[in-house]
Design an enzyme around this catalytic site. Structure first.
Site, PDB file in Angstrom:
ATOM      1  N   GLU A   1     -18.098   6.382  -5.929  1.00 38.10           N
ATOM      2  CA  GLU A   1     -17.349   7.198  -5.676  1.00 38.10           C
ATOM      3  C   GLU A   1     -17.517   7.802  -6.876  1.00 38.10           C
ATOM      4  O   GLU A   1     -17.115   9.188  -6.851  1.00 38.10           O
ATOM      5  CB  GLU A   1     -16.439   6.843  -6.486  1.00 38.10           C
ATOM      6  CG  GLU A   1     -14.951   7.278  -5.450  1.00 38.10           C
ATOM      7  CD  GLU A   1     -13.661   6.134  -5.417  1.00 38.10           C
ATOM      8  OE1 GLU A   1     -13.223   6.259  -4.381  1.00 38.10           O
ATOM      9  OE2 GLU A   1     -13.366   5.300  -7.055  1.00 38.10           O
TER      10      GLU A   1
ATOM     11  N   TRP B   1       0.881  -1.337  -0.412  1.00 36.12           N
ATOM     12  CA  TRP B   1       0.009  -0.164   0.103  1.00 36.12           C
ATOM     13  C   TRP B   1       0.578   1.496  -0.041  1.00 36.12           C
ATOM     14  O   TRP B   1       1.966   1.324   0.309  1.00 36.12           O
ATOM     15  CB  TRP B   1      -0.534   0.199   1.432  1.00 36.12           C
ATOM     16  CG  TRP B   1      -2.741   0.540   0.849  1.00 36.12           C
ATOM     17  CD1 TRP B   1      -3.024   2.070   1.585  1.00 36.12           C
ATOM     18  CD2 TRP B   1      -3.490   0.358   0.235  1.00 36.12           C
ATOM     19  NE1 TRP B   1      -4.247   2.287   1.057  1.00 36.12           N
ATOM     20  CE2 TRP B   1      -4.513   1.329   0.058  1.00 36.12           C
ATOM     21  CE3 TRP B   1      -3.986  -0.936  -0.427  1.00 36.12           C
ATOM     22  CZ2 TRP B   1      -5.615   1.228  -0.656  1.00 36.12           C
ATOM     23  CZ3 TRP B   1      -4.169  -1.410  -1.282  1.00 36.12           C
ATOM     24  CH2 TRP B   1      -5.598  -0.453  -0.915  1.00 36.12           C
TER      25      TRP B   1
END
Length: 519
Positions: free
Chosen positions: A433, A140
């Site tokens: 989104e 990440w």
């Protein structure tokens, strides 16, 4: 074929005529839906948050293309700040249990060892966790330094209300320890690089710096209230340094400021090879809004000349790149995305970024109405000329024709951005989104919690709601050279499993960076 909310309200979805009426109807209809959608995404009782522990905000119930069934510190803190504001202002007195659950969940998360470290070695910069409060150990963009600041802001806001209602014990025992850990982290590590709010660029982020500064200012005042001033002496010092950092170059104090005086916009990220034109700046402005500070440019308040100029540049960058914006007038409201170079899911408008434009404008209107004047400078001139081409730099009192013309036009402009979101909101009011740049069809993660929160905050700003001051009024930039806190500074090699994603994957690279932002 998907039916959009605008049609369901009895308006033509292809034409934004009578926009004030569209916006009024949208706010009235979407507000309750957004609130319900937000609550549904909070564990453990939320209808879409099965498996989430109490107080845990899921980003989205989506598990495939994309998988957002995680909890992000940033998203959670922004969501809970929305709920804390509603509770402490008396708008929804049923939220106390949810907020106490948040305090509990964040107390637990702070102590969870993770790939960024543990509670004393950098783990507070870990951006996301599993919804059962276990660590996420996959690749990440980490660390991300806005989370601890945003969490502190939400918790301090709650704590201040509790103190007003004589609940010192809970504040001292439950909230202060969490805030102390978070703001010590901010104090010691604000001067080290981290990933931005889109989880893609490692370096200095305007949004991160802005919320870190606000959090430390709030933290100092909070600590004094509970007799902890001596424990946070360095918070004030580093708040001053961050304020200086927001104004000036990272190293030479001249050429690489967040503010671009030539382009008249905030450079939202100092690395990444992009223009720096980004919703990051508008989001920073609305989440550090302090009506008591007026149109202060030092803290980039929403009605400051720099924030308005930057907003125009940001909006204009989307006028020609999205097909759905093609029929809009030269200065009309348009759908906006994260940044013009975005390619995530093809690079599309986001509900929360388009709402952020409207919210910044509503915030500006709140201040102009309170001070009964507005000021046009050479920096903000192009912004105001969108609404009155003949306007000149100067200060215009509320009784003047120029003031009335500008305020009325800007209020309509803000409503028009909400009308854009209304046009592409499905009939059931659900907010994903993004929506497709060519067709307007919602895509990416469904029921995005941050989208719902953004709807609630922009609607509140439209209603003129003013939150308590966080201390932005009258702040002065320290003279001389910005001083970076001599916290951890190491050379680190990390894997970026992302280019343009919500922390996700599209290409792999390895980079080595020196983690000091200021020498």
């Amino acid at each position: 074929m998907r039916v959009f909310l605008l049609s369901a309200l009895g308006f033509c979805a292809s034409v934004l005529g009578h926009k004030a009426s569209v916006t009024d109807q949208y706010v009235a209809t979407e507000g309750p839906i957004a609130k319900a959608g937000l609550i549904a995404n909070i564990g453990s009782g939320g209808s879409r948050s099965s498996g989430a522990l109490p107080g845990v905000v899921i980003a989205s119930p989506s598990t495939v293309d994309p998988d957002y069934l995680y909890t992000w510190i940033r998203d959670s803190s922004l969501v809970y700040k929305t709920l804390v504001d509603q509770y402490t202002l008396g708008e929804d007195i049923t939220l106390r249990g949810h907020i106490d659950d948040f305090v509990w969940s964040q107390t637990v998360l702070q102590q969870v060892p993770n790939p960024s470290g543990n509670v004393t070695t950098g783990g507070l910069g870990e951006p996301k966790f599993l919804i059962d409060l276990e660590a996420f150990t996959g690749g990440w963009g980490r660390p991300q330094k806005d989370g601890p600041a945003l969490r502190s802001i939400a918790l301090i806001t709650y704590a201040n209300w509790l103190l007003e209602h004589k609940n010192m014990t809970y504040v001292a025992q439950k909230i202060w320890p969490v805030v102390k850990l978070d703001l010590d982290y901010v104090t010691n590590r604000w001067n080290t690089s981290g990933f931005d709010l889109w989880e893609e660029v490692s370096g200095a982020s305007f949004f991160t710096s802005s919320v870190q500064h606000k959090a430390l200012r709030q933290g100092v005042t909070f600590a004094k209230k509970i007799g902890q001033a001596s424990a946070v002496a360095n918070w004030s010092i580093q708040a001053d340094n961050i304020l200086c950092f927001l104004q000036h170059d990272l190293l030479t104090m001249a050429s690489k400021s967040y503010w671009n005086p030539t382009g008249l916009h905030i450079t939202s990220n100092t690395n990444g090879g992009r223009s720096g034109i980004d919703a990051n700046s508008a989001l920073a402005s609305i989440h550090t809004f302090d009506a008591a500070a007026g149109c202060d440019a030092t803290t980039f308040q929403p009605c400051s000349d720099k924030a308005l100029a930057s907003l125009k540049v940001y909006v204009d960058s989307f006028r020609t790149i999205y097909t759905i914006n093609n029929q809009t007038s030269a200065h009309g409201a348009v759908a906006t995305g994260r940044y013009p170079e975005d390619v995530y899911y093809g690079g599309n408008p986001w509900y929360l970024t388009t709402a952020a434009v409207a919210e910044q404008l509503y915030d500006a209107l709140i201040v102009w109405q309170a001070q009964r004047s507005l000021t046009v400078t050479s920096t903000s001139l192009a912004f105001f000329q969108q609404f009155l081409s003949s306007v000149k730099p100067g200060t215009y009192a509320s009784g003047s024709k120029t003031y009335t013309t500008l305020v009325d036009a800007i209020r309509q402009h803000a409503d028009d951005f909400l009308a854009v979101n209304a046009k592409y909101t499905p009939a059931d009011g659900s907010l994903s989104e993004q929506y497709n740049r060519d067709t307007g069809v919602p895509l990416s993660a469904e029921h995005l919690t941050w989208s719902y929160a953004s709807a609630l905050t922009v609607f509140a700003a439209r209603d003129g709601r003013v939150l308590p001051s966080w201390g932005a009024k009258g702040l002065k930039v320290p003279s001389g050279v910005c001083v970076g806190n001599p916290g951890p500074m190491v050379s680190a090699t990390f894997s970026v499993v992302a280019d343009t994603v919500f922390g996700g994957t599209s290409s792999r690279s390895r980079r080595t960076v020196y983690h000091s932002l200021l020498a």
